[in-house]
Design a protein around this motif. Structure first.
Motif, PDB file in Angstrom:
ATOM      1  N   PHE A   1       0.840  -1.205   0.000  1.00  0.00           N
ATOM      2  CA  PHE A   1       0.000   0.000   0.000  1.00  0.00           C
ATOM      3  C   PHE A   1       0.873   1.252   0.000  1.00  0.00           C
ATOM      4  O   PHE A   1       1.743   1.401   0.857  1.00  0.00           O
ATOM      5  CB  PHE A   1      -0.890   0.001   1.242  1.00  0.00           C
ATOM      6  N   ARG A   2       0.641   2.114  -0.980  1.00  0.00           N
ATOM      7  CA  ARG A   2       1.349   3.400  -0.998  1.00  0.00           C
ATOM      8  C   ARG A   2       0.375   4.458  -1.481  1.00  0.00           C
ATOM      9  O   ARG A   2      -0.275   4.272  -2.514  1.00  0.00           O
ATOM     10  CB  ARG A   2       2.564   3.363  -1.944  1.00  0.00           C
ATOM     11  N   HIS A   3       0.311   5.575  -0.746  1.00  0.00           N
ATOM     12  CA  HIS A   3      -0.595   6.637  -1.142  1.00  0.00           C
ATOM     13  C   HIS A   3       0.097   7.504  -2.190  1.00  0.00           C
ATOM     14  O   HIS A   3       0.625   8.570  -1.897  1.00  0.00           O
ATOM     15  CB  HIS A   3      -0.993   7.462   0.088  1.00  0.00           C
ATOM     16  N   GLU A   4       0.096   6.995  -3.435  1.00  0.00           N
ATOM     17  CA  GLU A   4       0.706   7.717  -4.551  1.00  0.00           C
ATOM     18  C   GLU A   4      -0.407   8.252  -5.435  1.00  0.00           C
ATOM     19  O   GLU A   4      -1.573   7.917  -5.246  1.00  0.00           O
ATOM     20  CB  GLU A   4       1.566   6.766  -5.379  1.00  0.00           C
ATOM     21  N   ARG A   5      -0.052   9.033  -6.455  1.00  0.00           N
ATOM     22  CA  ARG A   5      -1.080   9.517  -7.382  1.00  0.00           C
ATOM     23  C   ARG A   5      -1.429   8.384  -8.343  1.00  0.00           C
ATOM     24  O   ARG A   5      -0.578   7.939  -9.114  1.00  0.00           O
ATOM     25  CB  ARG A   5      -0.558  10.722  -8.157  1.00  0.00           C
TER      26      ARG A   5
ATOM     27  N   VAL B   1      20.006   4.894  -8.154  1.00  0.00           N
ATOM     28  CA  VAL B   1      20.273   4.970  -6.709  1.00  0.00           C
ATOM     29  C   VAL B   1      19.210   4.286  -5.860  1.00  0.00           C
ATOM     30  O   VAL B   1      19.448   3.950  -4.720  1.00  0.00           O
ATOM     31  CB  VAL B   1      20.435   6.428  -6.225  1.00  0.00           C
ATOM     32  N   ARG B   2      17.995   4.095  -6.374  1.00  0.00           N
ATOM     33  CA  ARG B   2      16.901   3.469  -5.635  1.00  0.00           C
ATOM     34  C   ARG B   2      16.404   4.366  -4.499  1.00  0.00           C
ATOM     35  O   ARG B   2      17.153   5.071  -3.881  1.00  0.00           O
ATOM     36  CB  ARG B   2      17.290   2.102  -5.069  1.00  0.00           C
ATOM     37  N   GLY B   3      15.106   4.264  -4.240  1.00  0.00           N
ATOM     38  CA  GLY B   3      14.473   5.208  -3.322  1.00  0.00           C
ATOM     39  C   GLY B   3      14.459   4.811  -1.859  1.00  0.00           C
ATOM     40  O   GLY B   3      13.851   5.486  -1.059  1.00  0.00           O
ATOM     41  N   LEU B   4      15.103   3.728  -1.495  1.00  0.00           N
ATOM     42  CA  LEU B   4      15.046   3.279  -0.109  1.00  0.00           C
ATOM     43  C   LEU B   4      16.441   3.373   0.497  1.00  0.00           C
ATOM     44  O   LEU B   4      17.430   3.065  -0.163  1.00  0.00           O
ATOM     45  CB  LEU B   4      14.529   1.840  -0.024  1.00  0.00           C
ATOM     46  N   ASP B   5      16.480   3.778   1.763  1.00  0.00           N
ATOM     47  CA  ASP B   5      17.776   4.030   2.392  1.00  0.00           C
ATOM     48  C   ASP B   5      18.584   2.776   2.667  1.00  0.00           C
ATOM     49  O   ASP B   5      19.788   2.843   2.832  1.00  0.00           O
ATOM     50  CB  ASP B   5      17.564   4.740   3.740  1.00  0.00           C
TER      51      ASP B   5
ATOM     52  N   SER C   1      15.520  12.241 -10.091  1.00  0.00           N
ATOM     53  CA  SER C   1      14.487  13.179 -10.551  1.00  0.00           C
ATOM     54  C   SER C   1      14.155  12.958 -12.021  1.00  0.00           C
ATOM     55  O   SER C   1      15.018  12.663 -12.832  1.00  0.00           O
ATOM     56  CB  SER C   1      14.952  14.612 -10.346  1.00  0.00           C
ATOM     57  N   ARG C   2      12.870  13.112 -12.334  1.00  0.00           N
ATOM     58  CA  ARG C   2      12.461  12.962 -13.737  1.00  0.00           C
ATOM     59  C   ARG C   2      12.203  14.310 -14.388  1.00  0.00           C
ATOM     60  O   ARG C   2      11.733  14.376 -15.514  1.00  0.00           O
ATOM     61  CB  ARG C   2      11.199  12.125 -13.811  1.00  0.00           C
ATOM     62  N   ASN C   3      12.484  15.388 -13.659  1.00  0.00           N
ATOM     63  CA  ASN C   3      12.280  16.725 -14.214  1.00  0.00           C
ATOM     64  C   ASN C   3      13.305  16.988 -15.328  1.00  0.00           C
ATOM     65  O   ASN C   3      14.502  17.041 -15.071  1.00  0.00           O
ATOM     66  CB  ASN C   3      12.422  17.744 -13.073  1.00  0.00           C
TER      67      ASN C   3
ATOM     68  N   TRP D   1      14.885  -8.782  -4.313  1.00  0.00           N
ATOM     69  CA  TRP D   1      14.206  -7.960  -5.314  1.00  0.00           C
ATOM     70  C   TRP D   1      12.698  -8.074  -5.166  1.00  0.00           C
ATOM     71  O   TRP D   1      12.201  -9.000  -4.521  1.00  0.00           O
ATOM     72  CB  TRP D   1      14.629  -8.235  -6.749  1.00  0.00           C
ATOM     73  N   ALA D   2      11.997  -7.112  -5.749  1.00  0.00           N
ATOM     74  CA  ALA D   2      10.539  -7.147  -5.758  1.00  0.00           C
ATOM     75  C   ALA D   2      10.065  -6.785  -7.151  1.00  0.00           C
ATOM     76  O   ALA D   2      10.623  -5.900  -7.790  1.00  0.00           O
ATOM     77  CB  ALA D   2       9.984  -6.153  -4.742  1.00  0.00           C
ATOM     78  N   LEU D   3       9.049  -7.488  -7.600  1.00  0.00           N
ATOM     79  CA  LEU D   3       8.475  -7.112  -8.893  1.00  0.00           C
ATOM     80  C   LEU D   3       7.014  -6.750  -8.699  1.00  0.00           C
ATOM     81  O   LEU D   3       6.335  -7.248  -7.795  1.00  0.00           O
ATOM     82  CB  LEU D   3       8.644  -8.231  -9.916  1.00  0.00           C
ATOM     83  N   GLY D   4       6.528  -5.845  -9.540  1.00  0.00           N
ATOM     84  CA  GLY D   4       5.138  -5.410  -9.468  1.00  0.00           C
ATOM     85  C   GLY D   4       4.278  -6.284 -10.372  1.00  0.00           C
ATOM     86  O   GLY D   4       4.496  -6.326 -11.576  1.00  0.00           O
ATOM     87  N   ILE D   5       3.331  -7.004  -9.772  1.00  0.00           N
ATOM     88  CA  ILE D   5       2.523  -7.931 -10.583  1.00  0.00           C
ATOM     89  C   ILE D   5       1.662  -7.160 -11.591  1.00  0.00           C
ATOM     90  O   ILE D   5       1.526  -7.571 -12.740  1.00  0.00           O
ATOM     91  CB  ILE D   5       1.639  -8.824  -9.695  1.00  0.00           C
TER      92      ILE D   5
ATOM     93  N   GLY E   1      -0.491   1.773 -14.129  1.00  0.00           N
ATOM     94  CA  GLY E   1       0.722   1.155 -13.605  1.00  0.00           C
ATOM     95  C   GLY E   1       1.144   1.655 -12.233  1.00  0.00           C
ATOM     96  O   GLY E   1       2.178   1.239 -11.703  1.00  0.00           O
ATOM     97  N   ARG E   2       0.369   2.576 -11.650  1.00  0.00           N
ATOM     98  CA  ARG E   2       0.701   3.074 -10.311  1.00  0.00           C
ATOM     99  C   ARG E   2      -0.578   3.130  -9.495  1.00  0.00           C
ATOM    100  O   ARG E   2      -1.490   3.876  -9.821  1.00  0.00           O
ATOM    101  CB  ARG E   2       1.356   4.462 -10.409  1.00  0.00           C
ATOM    102  N   TYR E   3      -0.637   2.324  -8.467  1.00  0.00           N
ATOM    103  CA  TYR E   3      -1.868   2.190  -7.694  1.00  0.00           C
ATOM    104  C   TYR E   3      -1.565   2.350  -6.217  1.00  0.00           C
ATOM    105  O   TYR E   3      -0.405   2.376  -5.806  1.00  0.00           O
ATOM    106  CB  TYR E   3      -2.510   0.821  -7.973  1.00  0.00           C
ATOM    107  N   ARG E   4      -2.642   2.456  -5.416  1.00  0.00           N
ATOM    108  CA  ARG E   4      -2.433   2.629  -3.971  1.00  0.00           C
ATOM    109  C   ARG E   4      -2.427   1.287  -3.255  1.00  0.00           C
ATOM    110  O   ARG E   4      -1.790   1.142  -2.226  1.00  0.00           O
ATOM    111  CB  ARG E   4      -3.500   3.571  -3.418  1.00  0.00           C
TER     112      ARG E   4
ATOM    113  N   ASP F   1       7.846   2.588 -15.728  1.00  0.00           N
ATOM    114  CA  ASP F   1       8.653   1.654 -16.505  1.00  0.00           C
ATOM    115  C   ASP F   1       9.402   0.625 -15.669  1.00  0.00           C
ATOM    116  O   ASP F   1       9.949  -0.320 -16.215  1.00  0.00           O
ATOM    117  CB  ASP F   1       9.627   2.420 -17.415  1.00  0.00           C
ATOM    118  N   ALA F   2       9.420   0.778 -14.332  1.00  0.00           N
ATOM    119  CA  ALA F   2      10.149  -0.179 -13.502  1.00  0.00           C
ATOM    120  C   ALA F   2       9.292  -1.426 -13.283  1.00  0.00           C
ATOM    121  O   ALA F   2       8.163  -1.332 -12.825  1.00  0.00           O
ATOM    122  CB  ALA F   2      10.513   0.446 -12.163  1.00  0.00           C
ATOM    123  N   VAL F   3       9.847  -2.576 -13.626  1.00  0.00           N
ATOM    124  CA  VAL F   3       9.093  -3.812 -13.486  1.00  0.00           C
ATOM    125  C   VAL F   3       9.549  -4.585 -12.246  1.00  0.00           C
ATOM    126  O   VAL F   3       8.759  -5.142 -11.512  1.00  0.00           O
ATOM    127  CB  VAL F   3       9.269  -4.697 -14.732  1.00  0.00           C
ATOM    128  N   CYS F   4      10.855  -4.573 -12.031  1.00  0.00           N
ATOM    129  CA  CYS F   4      11.409  -5.379 -10.939  1.00  0.00           C
ATOM    130  C   CYS F   4      12.676  -4.686 -10.456  1.00  0.00           C
ATOM    131  O   CYS F   4      13.511  -4.298 -11.269  1.00  0.00           O
ATOM    132  CB  CYS F   4      11.735  -6.772 -11.477  1.00  0.00           C
TER     133      CYS F   4
END
Ligand code: ATP
Ligand code: MG
Length: 433
Positions: free
Chosen positions: A120-124, A265-269, A217-219, A312-316, A128-131, A287-290
């Motif tokens: 569960f993640r409260h993203e927009r 760099v990945r988003g987790l510390d 950043s994707r800007n 590793w983790a992949l998004g079903i 391909g991107r869900y809560r 675009d990230a699958v795994c």
């Protein structure tokens, strides 16, 4: 639903935004992915483990990191009725590590583990991107060398092969040890500090809290300044460099193509040394699958004995979207046989006959028409069910102890068959299909 005034509200209830219902026509894809992954893990000697969906919030802030997007902005956190601060899990690693420590699984042992389930993640929410989304996740504990890093990559590459997925590419990088990362971090702060005017609000915030994330950043306005930033690979400590070189050598020996991406760099510390990501161009922005990497410090950080680890983790959802985008046929979910039963006697004897067919043809799928109807309407339903053949029995056939077999997916004609030989004839037909 009853509103505040005690009247029934006519507002239709809907699923929570970003949380999907999975409908029957989608499930065959999910089951294909889940089944293939389960077999894959068995082939490599990984054991399944399941942990709760809810953990203490502290577990995630201490592992994923206070200053990460996940912990700062995306967690579903609440106080339960006893006053404990809890969160729905945004990823699986932290819970697995907690459980492995708690149950002594890491005491003088190595472990290869996997798990799957909802995160569960409260993203927009967007394609391909869900809560609420689902991951398949694997972790290996107690292995220090780069051979396990390569095994995890091999395993994911084999998963793509088994699923027939081609449109993915692998990027790898090394984040070094926490010490070398600290040194690099200082260089980054200095560099981006000199380019404050170019940075956006997000990056300025990260400059204080988590400057490595600026590289993520994707800007497009930042592309140039990020492109000229010092590169982490050049600041690696000798041990991490050696580990990374051996890892890359093993990938080459295994024949897995990869690119080194110093900005990954990945988003987790919690990551250290090897990090990697499989991505695709077939899914647009998501675009990230795994993705995954090594987290040698995490077990000790959460109170366990120092234990090297990687996962590793992949998004079903994204994997299913990839399979669907590839345009192949949906994996089979249709029954093999649809039984058309017209008339009282046919209906009465049909249910028992269906059971005998299921005994004789396990896994073939025998669906019985329910609720009667004319031959014509039942045959329509048979066709819609996707079944390969219809077994048609009216009172006349029932009286004579026969059934008509009607292939539904080929031009082969209808044939009559005695009930006693029916299962055998069907087995033959279904084999040919
Ligand atoms: P992204 O860069 O797309 O946000 P991430 O780096 O946050 O991905 P991880 O935390 O590494 O992703 O999770 C592993 C995988 O889970 C990702 O590669 C992706 O396939 C999937 N995933 C992550 N977040 C979501 C989400 N909100 N909805 C669907 N799938 C997701
Ligand atoms: Mg993310």
């Amino acid at each position: 639903m009853v509103d505040g005034g005690g009247r029934m509200s006519d507002r239709r209830l809907q699923a929570v935004r970003g949380m999907n219902d999975l409908l029957p026509d989608e499930l065959p894809w999910w089951q294909l992915v889940e089944r293939t992954a389960r077999e894959l893990f068995a082939d490599y000697g990984y054991q399944e483990m399941r942990v709760p969906l809810v953990e203490r919030t502290e577990l995630f802030s201490r592992s994923i990191g206070e200053h990460t997007d996940i912990v700062e902005k995306e967690m579903y956190t609440f106080e339960d009725r006893g006053g404990d601060l809890l969160s729905l899990r945004p990823e699986a690693t932290a819970g697995l590590v907690r459980a492995a420590i708690e149950h002594g699984l890491l005491h003088n042992q190595k472990q290869r583990l996997w798990t799957a389930g909802a995160m569960f993640r409260h993203e927009r929410p967007q394609a391909g991107r869900y809560r609420q989304f689902h991951q398949i996740d694997c972790e290996a504990f107690g292995f220090e060398g780069p051979d396990i890093d390569a095994e995890l990559i091999q395993m994911s590459a084999r998963l793509w092969r088994r699923l027939g997925i081609r449109d993915v590419r692998l990027r790898v990088n090394s984040l070094g040890t926490p010490e070398s990362r600290r040194a690099y971090r200082a260089r980054l702060v200095e560099y981006f500090g000199q380019h404050r005017a170019t940075l956006d609000a997000d990056s300025l915030r990260r400059l204080e809290s988590n400057p490595l994330r600026i590289l993520d950043s994707r800007n497009p306005a930042l592309a140039e300044v990020i492109g000229r930033a010092p590169v982490l690979t050049e600041h690696l400590d000798p041990d991490s460099r050696g580990h990374f070189e051996r890892f890359c050598g093993l990938l080459e020996a295994c024949g897995v193509p990869y690119e080194v991406d110093p900005r990954l760099v990945r988003g987790l510390d919690y990551y250290s040394r090897t990090v990697f990501e499989w991505s695709t161009q077939a899914l647009g922005a998501q675009d990230a699958v795994c993705s995954g990497g090594r987290y040698d410090g995490l077990v000790a950080q959460l109170g366990g004995e120092p234990t090297p680890a990687i996962g590793w983790a992949l998004g079903i959802e994204r994997l299913v979207a990839l399979l669907q985008a590839a345009g192949g046929p949906a994996p089979g979910a249709a029954p093999g046989v649809y039984m058309v039963l017209a008339g009282e006697r046919a209906e009465r004897e049909g249910l028992a006959l269906a059971e005998r067919l299921r005994d004789a043809l396990p896994g073939a799928g025998v669906q019985v028409n329910m609720g009667g109807g004319s031959f014509k309407s039942q045959l329509k339903r048979a066709d819609r069910s996707g079944a390969a053949v219809a077994v048609v029995i009216g009172d006349d056939e029932a009286a004579r102890g026969v059934a008509a077999i009607k292939p539904l997916r080929s031009d082969a004609g209808q044939q009559e068959c005695g009930i006693a030989g029916l299962a055998e004839r069907l087995a033959e037909l279904l084999r040919r299909n």
